[in-house]
Every structure is written in structure tokens, then in C-alpha cells.
Scaffold this active site. Structure first.
Site, PDB file in Angstrom:
ATOM      1  N   LYS A 172       0.821  -1.224   0.000  1.00 36.05           N
ATOM      2  CA  LYS A 172       0.000   0.000   0.000  1.00 36.05           C
ATOM      3  C   LYS A 172       0.852   1.270   0.000  1.00 36.05           C
ATOM      4  O   LYS A 172       0.596   2.188  -0.769  1.00 36.05           O
ATOM      5  CB  LYS A 172      -0.923   0.041   1.238  1.00 36.05           C
ATOM      6  CG  LYS A 172      -1.907  -1.112   1.320  1.00 36.05           C
ATOM      7  CD  LYS A 172      -2.871  -0.922   2.483  1.00 36.05           C
ATOM      8  CE  LYS A 172      -2.230  -0.866   3.853  1.00 36.05           C
ATOM      9  NZ  LYS A 172      -1.600  -2.123   4.300  1.00 36.05           N
ATOM     10  N   ARG A 230      -9.323   1.213   9.184  1.00 41.03           N
ATOM     11  CA  ARG A 230      -8.770  -0.096   9.520  1.00 41.03           C
ATOM     12  C   ARG A 230      -9.688  -0.876  10.443  1.00 41.03           C
ATOM     13  O   ARG A 230      -9.371  -2.005  10.819  1.00 41.03           O
ATOM     14  CB  ARG A 230      -7.458   0.134  10.241  1.00 41.03           C
ATOM     15  CG  ARG A 230      -6.383  -0.849   9.911  1.00 41.03           C
ATOM     16  CD  ARG A 230      -5.109  -0.118   9.912  1.00 41.03           C
ATOM     17  NE  ARG A 230      -3.925  -0.835  10.118  1.00 41.03           N
ATOM     18  CZ  ARG A 230      -2.778  -0.386   9.621  1.00 41.03           C
ATOM     19  NH1 ARG A 230      -2.760   0.703   8.886  1.00 41.03           N
ATOM     20  NH2 ARG A 230      -1.675  -1.024   9.856  1.00 41.03           N
ATOM     21  N   ARG A 248      11.611  -5.481   4.273  1.00 44.72           N
ATOM     22  CA  ARG A 248      11.299  -4.065   4.023  1.00 44.72           C
ATOM     23  C   ARG A 248      12.318  -3.130   4.696  1.00 44.72           C
ATOM     24  O   ARG A 248      12.655  -3.296   5.857  1.00 44.72           O
ATOM     25  CB  ARG A 248       9.897  -3.767   4.537  1.00 44.72           C
ATOM     26  CG  ARG A 248       9.496  -2.316   4.427  1.00 44.72           C
ATOM     27  CD  ARG A 248       8.025  -2.157   4.379  1.00 44.72           C
ATOM     28  NE  ARG A 248       7.371  -2.478   5.650  1.00 44.72           N
ATOM     29  CZ  ARG A 248       6.056  -2.398   5.828  1.00 44.72           C
ATOM     30  NH1 ARG A 248       5.280  -2.057   4.830  1.00 44.72           N
ATOM     31  NH2 ARG A 248       5.534  -2.702   6.996  1.00 44.72           N
ATOM     32  N   ARG A 250      11.753  -0.753   9.988  1.00 49.84           N
ATOM     33  CA  ARG A 250      10.726  -0.377  10.969  1.00 49.84           C
ATOM     34  C   ARG A 250      10.835  -1.294  12.171  1.00 49.84           C
ATOM     35  O   ARG A 250      10.993  -2.502  12.021  1.00 49.84           O
ATOM     36  CB  ARG A 250       9.344  -0.531  10.327  1.00 49.84           C
ATOM     37  CG  ARG A 250       8.902   0.687   9.583  1.00 49.84           C
ATOM     38  CD  ARG A 250       7.636   0.432   8.817  1.00 49.84           C
ATOM     39  NE  ARG A 250       6.523  -0.073   9.629  1.00 49.84           N
ATOM     40  CZ  ARG A 250       5.260  -0.102   9.210  1.00 49.84           C
ATOM     41  NH1 ARG A 250       4.964   0.354   8.009  1.00 49.84           N
ATOM     42  NH2 ARG A 250       4.309  -0.590   9.965  1.00 49.84           N
ATOM     43  N   ARG A 255       0.303  -7.970  14.214  1.00 52.45           N
ATOM     44  CA  ARG A 255      -0.273  -7.052  13.222  1.00 52.45           C
ATOM     45  C   ARG A 255      -1.159  -7.819  12.247  1.00 52.45           C
ATOM     46  O   ARG A 255      -2.221  -7.340  11.844  1.00 52.45           O
ATOM     47  CB  ARG A 255       0.839  -6.309  12.471  1.00 52.45           C
ATOM     48  CG  ARG A 255       1.526  -5.266  13.365  1.00 52.45           C
ATOM     49  CD  ARG A 255       2.845  -4.806  12.798  1.00 52.45           C
ATOM     50  NE  ARG A 255       2.721  -4.174  11.508  1.00 52.45           N
ATOM     51  CZ  ARG A 255       3.670  -4.184  10.567  1.00 52.45           C
ATOM     52  NH1 ARG A 255       4.812  -4.810  10.779  1.00 52.45           N
ATOM     53  NH2 ARG A 255       3.476  -3.582   9.447  1.00 52.45           N
TER      54      ARG A 255
HETATM   55  P1  AMP Z   1       1.125   0.944   8.978  1.00 54.54           P
HETATM   56  O1  AMP Z   1       2.326   1.771   8.673  1.00 54.54           O
HETATM   57  O2  AMP Z   1      -0.065   1.338   8.157  1.00 54.54           O
HETATM   58  O3  AMP Z   1       1.409  -0.536   8.943  1.00 54.54           O
HETATM   59  O4  AMP Z   1       0.726   1.283  10.503  1.00 54.54           O
HETATM   60  C1  AMP Z   1       1.629   1.056  11.565  1.00 54.54           C
HETATM   61  C2  AMP Z   1       0.879   0.999  12.894  1.00 54.54           C
HETATM   62  O5  AMP Z   1       0.209   2.254  13.124  1.00 54.54           O
HETATM   63  C3  AMP Z   1      -0.218  -0.038  12.996  1.00 54.54           C
HETATM   64  O6  AMP Z   1       0.297  -1.314  13.337  1.00 54.54           O
HETATM   65  C4  AMP Z   1      -1.104   0.563  14.085  1.00 54.54           C
HETATM   66  O7  AMP Z   1      -0.519   0.396  15.371  1.00 54.54           O
HETATM   67  C5  AMP Z   1      -1.040   2.047  13.762  1.00 54.54           C
HETATM   68  N1  AMP Z   1      -2.119   2.451  12.816  1.00 54.54           N
HETATM   69  C6  AMP Z   1      -1.958   2.954  11.556  1.00 54.54           C
HETATM   70  N2  AMP Z   1      -3.150   3.229  10.983  1.00 54.54           N
HETATM   71  C7  AMP Z   1      -4.089   2.889  11.908  1.00 54.54           C
HETATM   72  C8  AMP Z   1      -5.508   2.920  11.915  1.00 54.54           C
HETATM   73  N3  AMP Z   1      -6.221   3.376  10.853  1.00 54.54           N
HETATM   74  N4  AMP Z   1      -6.149   2.489  13.035  1.00 54.54           N
HETATM   75  C9  AMP Z   1      -5.474   2.053  14.115  1.00 54.54           C
HETATM   76  N5  AMP Z   1      -4.134   1.979  14.169  1.00 54.54           N
HETATM   77  C10 AMP Z   1      -3.434   2.400  13.077  1.00 54.54           C
END
Ligand code: AMP
Ligand code: ZN
Length: 240
Positions: free
Chosen positions: A26, A101, A142, A175, A186
Site C-alpha cells: 500500500k 482499519r 522491508r 521499521r 499485526r
Molecule cells: P502501517 O504503517 O499502516 O502498517 O501502521 C503502523 C501501525 O500504526 C499499525 O500497526 C497501528 O498500530 C497504527 N495504525 C496505523 N493506521 C491505523 C488505523 N487506521 N487504526 C489504528 N491503528 C493504526
């Protein structure tokens, strides 16, 4: 890839939502879409990573959830999103990456778009699919550039020189939540809380399903085509 000249005007584009399991691509694809359509890329994950670096109470709570692979509470997330969408640069369209999400976030967003200051008659929801077997490799491989944000992958999209950004030569970083134990959490949060959104948006007639398992450039081409086709079509009956 320079196809900017044939890209439709951002004024014609409804908000674009990217759905998909962590590691589906994404973030990489959202950056390419943002460049082609000249619209902002809103990644809630990026926003929270930045917040987590701050010393504030909220920053500490956010990091506590992130490092365990948990989702952040809907209230906090929706507040962050509303503040971001309120900015002028979102007037001509935007890409939401990693939001919504959860079902409450999706319901909140559709209500916000139907009645709030950022009214949109419809949304384009792209569901990027990828098999679970690929995911660990993608997530563990990654790496990203702390300077320009470009995302690489040791297995599928390596930089020209190992560990160094092609564009600005910064050392690449991993990360902290791309760690096997956190990845498991996750993926479990995704299955339980995010996967139901596929049916939610399918039911509204606004879901476009696309394989994210192919080569990155191929996925990008398919995305451009799907979005541009969808932008030309009239909204499905009853769709937001
Ligand atoms: P991502 O970079 O999109 O994988 O997001 C990293 C982390 O940020 C996730 O594992 C969640 O802890 C938090 N996070 C990001 N977007 C959301 C969302 N829409 N709702 C809840 N937690 C989020
Ligand atoms: Zn860079």
C-alpha cells in the site's frame, strides 16, 4: 515511470482508499499514485510513527500500541484524520493509506464524507491482495529511507547499493514493528479488525480488487488503469 501528462486532473478524482494486509504494498503504491495525480498521500501509520517520536503523553501511548502490533483507538485515529483532511491540500482529492482499519473507522469516514465539510459523492476503494506466504518475506525484507521516505525490499525491490537509498544515499532503516513477533500481532489485528471492511465496501459497490503479488511496476500500471476507469464511471447506485 513518467505518465503524468495523461493522468486525469485531480479535480475529477474521488478520495482513494487503499485496503490490504500489512506488506501488500500500500505505501509503495500510494506514493506512486500521489505523484501521478498530484494529490496528498495520507498514511496514518506514518503520522503515528512521527507522533511516537515525540515525548508527549499521546506519543508514548501511540508507541506502546504500535510496538505491540496493536491498533490505536478509533477516537485518536479519527481525530488525527479529520485534522489532516481539513487542510487545503486535500481539496482536490487524496489517498488514504492504512485508514480506515476498523468498521467503526469506516462508518465514521463514510458519514464524514456524506455530511462533513469534505463531502464526496463517492470513494474509490482499492483492495490490494497478496498471499500470506509472501508476507513475512515482504515485511522482514522491508527497508525505508529516513530522508525521502522511499520504500525498498531486500528481496523484491533492492536498492542499487545494499543498505543505501538510490536517491539520496542515506542509510536505509528497518521499521521496529517489522519484527517476527510484532508481525504476527499485526496480521492478527488485520484479520480480526480490518478484513471485515472488504465486505463493507464490497456491499457499497465501491471495491476494486487487485493483485498486489506481481512486480511492483505491473501493480502500479494496473492501479492507474483501474482508478482512471473508475473515475470515469458514474457512481454505483447507493454508493458513497
Ligand atoms: P502501517 O504503517 O499502516 O502498517 O501502521 C503502523 C501501525 O500504526 C499499525 O500497526 C497501528 O498500530 C497504527 N495504525 C496505523 N493506521 C491505523 C488505523 N487506521 N487504526 C489504528 N491503528 C493504526
Ligand atoms: Zn532516500
Amino acid at each position: 515511470m513518467n505518465q503524468a501528462q495523461s493522468a486525469p486532473s485531480p479535480r475529477l478524482l474521488p478520495p482513494i482508499l487503499l485496503l490490504g494486509v500489512p506488506g501488500a504494498g500500500k505505501g509503495t503504491q500510494a506514493k506512486r499514485l500521489a505523484q501521478r495525480y498530484r494529490i496528498p498521500h495520507l498514511s496514518t501509520g506514518d503520522i503515528f510513527r512521527e507522533m511516537a517520536h515525540s515525548e508527549s503523553e499521546l506519543g508514548k501511548r501511540v508507541w506502546n500500541d504500535m510496538r505491540q502490533g496493536n491498533l490505536i483507538s478509533d477516537d485518536v485515529v479519527c481525530q488525527v484524520v479529520v485534522e489532516r483532511l481539513d487542510r487545503d491540500d486535500c481539496r482536490g482529492g487524496y489517498i488514504l493509506d492504512g485508514f480506515p482499519r476498523t468498521l467503526p473507522q469506516a462508518v465514521w469516514l463514510m458519514d464524514f464524507l456524506e455530511s462533513g465539510p469534505r463531502t464526496a459523492v463517492r470513494v474509490i476503494v482499492i483492495y490490494l491482495t497478496v498471499g500470506y506466504n509472501d508476507l513475512y518475506r515482504r515485511l522482514l525484507g522491508r527497508r525505508s529511507c529516513p530522508t525521502c521516505g522511499r520504500i525498498y525490499n531486500d528481496f523484491t525491490q533492492p536498492p542499487r547499493q545494499a543498505g543505501v537509498c538510490d536517491l539520496d544515499q542515506s542509510p536505509l532503516v528497518q521499521r521496529k514493528d517489522d519484527d517476527p513477533a510484532v508481525i504476527r500481532e499485526r496480521l492478527s489485528a488485520y484479520e480480526q479488525q480490518t478484513l471485515p471492511l472488504v465486505e463493507f465496501f464490497r456491499g457499497r459497490g465501491s471495491l476494486l480488487e487487485l493483485s498486489g503479488a506481481e512486480a511492483v511496476d505491473r501493480v502500479t500500471e494496473r492501479l492507474f488503469a483501474a482508478i482512471e476507469q473508475a473515475a470515469l464511471e458514474p457512481p454505483p447506485a447507493g454508493a458513497a
